[in-house]
Write a protein that holds these residues in place. Structure first.
Motif, PDB file in Angstrom:
ATOM      1  N   LYS A  51       0.803  -1.289   0.174  1.00  0.00           N
ATOM      2  CA  LYS A  51      -0.041   0.228   0.265  1.00  0.00           C
ATOM      3  C   LYS A  51       0.624   1.652  -0.191  1.00  0.00           C
ATOM      4  CE  LYS A  51      -4.588  -1.829   2.301  1.00  0.00           C
ATOM      5  NZ  LYS A  51      -4.812  -2.118   3.330  1.00  0.00           N
ATOM      6  N   VAL A  54       2.429   1.463  -3.529  1.00  0.00           N
ATOM      7  CA  VAL A  54       0.821   1.963  -4.649  1.00  0.00           C
ATOM      8  C   VAL A  54       0.508   3.369  -4.519  1.00  0.00           C
ATOM      9  CG1 VAL A  54      -1.398   1.554  -5.045  1.00  0.00           C
ATOM     10  CG2 VAL A  54       0.453  -0.845  -4.925  1.00  0.00           C
ATOM     11  N   GLU A  55       0.597   3.724  -3.342  1.00  0.00           N
ATOM     12  CA  GLU A  55       0.312   5.233  -3.363  1.00  0.00           C
ATOM     13  C   GLU A  55       0.934   6.387  -3.203  1.00  0.00           C
ATOM     14  OE1 GLU A  55      -2.529   6.743  -2.029  1.00  0.00           O
ATOM     15  OE2 GLU A  55      -3.568   4.155  -2.298  1.00  0.00           O
ATOM     16  N   LYS A  58       1.754   6.167  -7.584  1.00  0.00           N
ATOM     17  CA  LYS A  58       0.257   6.817  -7.776  1.00  0.00           C
ATOM     18  C   LYS A  58       0.702   8.519  -7.530  1.00  0.00           C
ATOM     19  CE  LYS A  58      -3.551   5.158  -6.346  1.00  0.00           C
ATOM     20  NZ  LYS A  58      -4.496   4.883  -5.045  1.00  0.00           N
ATOM     21  N   THR A  72      -3.309  -5.814  -3.651  1.00  0.00           N
ATOM     22  CA  THR A  72      -3.854  -4.167  -3.276  1.00  0.00           C
ATOM     23  C   THR A  72      -5.267  -2.598  -3.860  1.00  0.00           C
ATOM     24  OG1 THR A  72      -2.237  -3.037  -2.367  1.00  0.00           O
ATOM     25  CG2 THR A  72      -2.776  -4.679  -0.724  1.00  0.00           C
ATOM     26  N   ILE A  73      -4.708  -3.050  -5.020  1.00  0.00           N
ATOM     27  CA  ILE A  73      -4.970  -2.063  -6.046  1.00  0.00           C
ATOM     28  C   ILE A  73      -5.937  -2.899  -7.365  1.00  0.00           C
ATOM     29  CG2 ILE A  73      -2.785  -1.900  -7.291  1.00  0.00           C
ATOM     30  CD1 ILE A  73      -4.446   1.798  -7.442  1.00  0.00           C
ATOM     31  N   GLU A  74      -7.106  -2.521  -7.279  1.00  0.00           N
ATOM     32  CA  GLU A  74      -7.015  -3.387  -8.599  1.00  0.00           C
ATOM     33  C   GLU A  74      -6.798  -2.874  -9.930  1.00  0.00           C
ATOM     34  OE1 GLU A  74     -11.529  -2.433 -10.242  1.00  0.00           O
ATOM     35  OE2 GLU A  74     -12.220  -3.091  -7.684  1.00  0.00           O
TER      36      GLU A  74
END
Ligand code: 2AM
Ligand code: CA
Length: 273
Positions: A51, A54-55, A58, A72-74
């Motif tokens: 997570k 990914v954060e 992004k 944890t992300i689609e």
């Protein structure tokens, strides 16, 4: 897209997640382990680290989609795709063996552009981006110059989940035991590939890996002057679930051994059954 700048940012993202994983390594308790499927372990450490990565990615590059181990992300569609394993070598992590890594790769229209493998406990950061020589902690690295299997140290991963091709695999191991300097099983494909990229290993092969185990490391091998293939010799080694990496001088010899043992066996290999 300025890949050199992006690489620096991804290195920071990998190191930040790595610092969290390192902290948790010293606090870790087996009670935190969940079993996803046979021998497929996970904990809040993998999930939290993913997570975090990914954060941050992004923000760094909003256009790109994600393919991640812990989901944890689609998954979504984009020409740009991050391929992420937040903790490659989870079994080592859980058992207190200090060899595991963060692995982050980036592809554009199916072509690798960037890879970062951060081996956390050794504080070794392997990285590569298109057009540039792979690096270890900022210094250029290259594959080994050993020309024969007889002089080589070969890394592999043992089957952990699908066991139908064990007879063929054992034949290959037997050959390599008798005809190389030795075999190592480290437990993290990302680390195996990174060590091949910097010449510690001369080659590496494994069945049944996922794209997030190999994407970044494979690109780092490539940009360090090495070569990769599937066991058929094709170049679908990121999504093809089998990989052979080497310094380019011993690849053919290693591939021949694998192919010979696969074809002489009575069972089909890698049928995923
Ligand atoms: P992992 O630690 O992220 O799961 C070593 O053989 C390689 O296989 C590692 O890259 C490891 O990645 C992967 N691996 C080991 N056990 C696994 C399992 N049960 N399922 C999926 N991948 C596994
Ligand atoms: Ca993992």
């Amino acid at each position: 897209m300025q890949l050199n700048k992006l690489a620096d940012q991804v290195i920071e993202v990998g190191k930040t997640a790595g610092a969290f994983i390192r902290e948790q390594y010293f606090l870790f308790n087996e009670k935190n382990v969940e079993v996803k499927s046979l021998n497929n372990l996970v904990s809040f450490v993998d999930i939290t680290a993913e997570k975090m990565i990914v954060e941050e990615l992004k923000t760094v590059f909003p256009e790109a989609a994600f393919l991640t181990e812990e989901k944890t992300i689609e998954e979504s569609k984009s020409e740009w795709l991050w391929i992420i394993d937040p903790l490659d070598g989870t079994t080592n992590f859980i058992h207190g063996i200090p060899t595991f890594a963060v692995s982050i790769g980036l592809i554009h229209k199916g072509k690798m552009k960037l890879g970062v493998v951060y081996e956390i406990m050794r504080n070794e950061c392997f990285s590569a981006y298109e057009g540039n020589q792979s690096q270890l902690n900022g210094q250029p690295i290259g594959v080994s110059e050993r020309k024969t299997l007889a002089d080589s140290l070969i890394a592999t991963g043992f089957p952990y989940e699908k066991f139908d091709f064990i007879p063929q695999y054992l034949k290959t191991l037997s050959h390599l035991m008798q005809n190389t300097r030795g075999i190592r099983r480290i437990g993290s494909a990302a680390v195996d590939l990174s060590y091949t990229a910097c010449g510690r290993f001369d080659g590496f092969f494994e069945y049944n890996l996922n794209p997030w185990d190999v994407a970044a490391g494979a690109f780092i091998v490539q940009q360090a002057g090495g070569q990769l293939s599937c066991f058929s010799g094709s170049d679908n080694f990121i999504f093809g679930r089998e990989i052979l990496a080497g310094n380019g001088l011993i690849n053919r010899e290693l591939l021949q051994v694998i192919q010979q043992n696969n074809s002489t066996s009575t069972n089909a290999i890698g049928t995923n059954s």
